[in-house]
Write an enzyme that holds these catalytic residues in place. Structure first.
Site, PDB file in Angstrom:
ATOM      1  N   TYR A 101       8.514 -37.468  -9.905  1.00 21.34           N
ATOM      2  CA  TYR A 101       8.264 -36.144  -9.337  1.00 21.34           C
ATOM      3  C   TYR A 101       9.037 -36.023  -8.034  1.00 21.34           C
ATOM      4  O   TYR A 101       8.935 -36.914  -7.171  1.00 21.34           O
ATOM      5  CB  TYR A 101       6.766 -35.960  -9.049  1.00 21.34           C
ATOM      6  CG  TYR A 101       6.466 -34.657  -8.331  1.00 21.34           C
ATOM      7  CD1 TYR A 101       6.072 -33.535  -9.045  1.00 21.34           C
ATOM      8  CD2 TYR A 101       6.623 -34.552  -6.953  1.00 21.34           C
ATOM      9  CE1 TYR A 101       5.835 -32.337  -8.399  1.00 21.34           C
ATOM     10  CE2 TYR A 101       6.396 -33.343  -6.298  1.00 21.34           C
ATOM     11  CZ  TYR A 101       5.998 -32.243  -7.027  1.00 21.34           C
ATOM     12  OH  TYR A 101       5.774 -31.058  -6.391  1.00 21.34           O
ATOM     13  N   GLU A 185      11.161 -27.776  -7.228  1.00 19.02           N
ATOM     14  CA  GLU A 185      10.364 -28.878  -7.752  1.00 19.02           C
ATOM     15  C   GLU A 185      10.953 -29.325  -9.090  1.00 19.02           C
ATOM     16  O   GLU A 185      11.290 -28.491  -9.917  1.00 19.02           O
ATOM     17  CB  GLU A 185       8.917 -28.411  -7.965  1.00 19.02           C
ATOM     18  CG  GLU A 185       8.003 -29.492  -8.519  1.00 19.02           C
ATOM     19  CD  GLU A 185       6.645 -28.932  -8.937  1.00 19.02           C
ATOM     20  OE1 GLU A 185       5.676 -29.115  -8.200  1.00 19.02           O
ATOM     21  OE2 GLU A 185       6.565 -28.313 -10.012  1.00 19.02           O
TER      22      GLU A 185
END
Ligand code: GDP
Ligand code: MN
Length: 376
Positions: A101, A185
């Site tokens: 992530y 993101e």
């Protein structure tokens, strides 16, 4: 403004981040052809502006073009967390070895950006942060210095990511700054069995205040989901769709927010809200009312105006103009206060429209609007 995954994917690709080969369509028939072009086996992904699509069944593997067509048809009929699926993206499947992530987000309070990274990608970061907070690393980024290769190496070390992800972090920072984004993101950023780093899913929020210097954004703007939000934006109005039954029009963000609270406190729910701003002219009031009245969820409207720069009689003129222009079929409760309130009330009193009710205070107005919403 939030972008769809396929739009984020496009920006990543333009800035040199590897992404799967993919194409978007709204037609199951075309999905089969796209799958064929991508080698037959594809991942079919719902394009909706919400996370957790995988868990909801909106990300599925199809083994061949016929299965891609079937799967696309099924996903196009879905509604994921209140978001109807209008398009799907078909992507070449990636052979995943590990999922990470990475994101940058504006930290307004600190006046900085925050790099957030985790070696445990794939699931939503909020869940990782809740169950294993130590698995999520936050590194402040000074906007003037940005993410240099050294800074990227620091983030990578702190999060325990493979050293090569530093290159992705530098490019992702370029996406953020050059595209004027508030959030970028990648979840998951994957390492493939062949050792490549690929951005498998992306979320980007662009800064609407930078629109003026991002000429090429016009294409993305037209993809506004809600037709009324698009119509309001075209008139320069700030309109947000909600799920209740009382339409709310007010001037100034603070007054509008408190009006929402008062409506909620009166036993009804706001259907939407529209801020006509500080200089609420007759024209703006008329445009605003017509937008709110076209919302099929609206059963009554509450207009709450505190006259300041724009006096209440001008606002009342706008309401009268709107009554003639849009011919409402739903009751409208008006509360005018402040500059020239008495004259504004007199203007509405003279017009004596059967659907327009005046109230002296915000609480009275909200109670009346709630009652009218329930009986109409
Ligand atoms: P989200 O659920 O909305 O975050 O959608 P994602 O695009 O992130 O997909 C969810 C999960 O599906 C990913 O974390 C992967 O585990 C899996 N997934 C998505 N695309 C692929 C793919 O090409 N190959 C494999 N093996 N898994 C995938
Ligand atoms: Mn994801």
């Amino acid at each position: 403004m939030d972008l769809y995954e396929h739009q984020a994917r496009q920006l990543f690709e333009e800035h040199g981040i590897s992404v799967p080969r993919a194409e978007v369509t709204d037609s199951p028939g075309r999905a089969a052809g796209i799958a064929r072009g991508l080698g037959g086996r594809v991942v079919v992904k719902a394009q909706v502006k919400t996370g957790g699509r995988g868990k909801a069944g909106g990300v599925r593997l199809a083994e061949d073009p016929a299965a891609a067509e079937r799967t696309a048809r099924e996903i196009l009929a879905m509604n994921i967390k209140g978001h109807p699926v209008r398009t799907v993206m078909l992507a070449q499947p990636i052979d995943i070895e590990s999922e990470f992530y990475v994101s940058y987000v504006l930290d307004r309070a600190a006046g900085r950006f925050l790099a957030i990274a985790s070696a445990e990608g794939g699931t939503e970061i909020e869940e990782v942060a809740a169950s294993r907070p130590e698995a999520v690393t936050r590194v402040p980024v000074d906007p003037a210095e940005g993410v240099t290769p050294e800074k990227a190496a620091e983030i990578v070390r702190a999060a325990g990511l493979p050293p090569r992800t530093a290159g992705v972090l530098v490019r992702l920072w370029q996406v953020l700054t050059r595209e004027d984004a508030l959030l970028v993101e990648v979840n998951p950023l994957v390492r493939t069995a062949q050792g490549q780093l690929v951005a498998l899913d992306g979320k980007v929020t662009l800064d609407d205040n930078a629109r003026f210097r991002q000429a090429r954004r016009s294409g993305q703007e037209t993809s506004n989901d809600d037709p009324l939000e698009a119509a309001a934006a075209a008139k320069g109005l700030n309109y947000v769709k909600l799920d209740g039954e009382v339409g709310v029009v007010g001037n100034g963000a603070g007054l509008v927010m408190s009006t929402l609270d008062v409506v909620a406190g009166s036993g009804a729910r706001p259907a939407n809200f529209l801020d006509i701003g500080g200089g609420a002219s007759a024209r703006i009031m008329s445009d605003g009312l017509s937008v709110v009245l076209s919302d099929p969820g609206v059963k009554s409207v509450l207009v709450n105006v505190f006259g300041g720069i724009t006096a209440c009689d001008a606002v009342a003129d706008g309401i009268v103009a709107a009554l003639d222009a849009v011919r409402p079929t739903k009751p409208i409760v008006v509360r005018l206060d402040g500059n020239n309130a008495a004259r504004g009330r007199a203007v509405l009193g003279e017009r004596a429209h059967p659907l327009v009710h005046q109230a002296a205070t915000m609480d009275d107005a909200a109670r009346l609007a709630a009652r009218l919403a329930h009986i109409s």
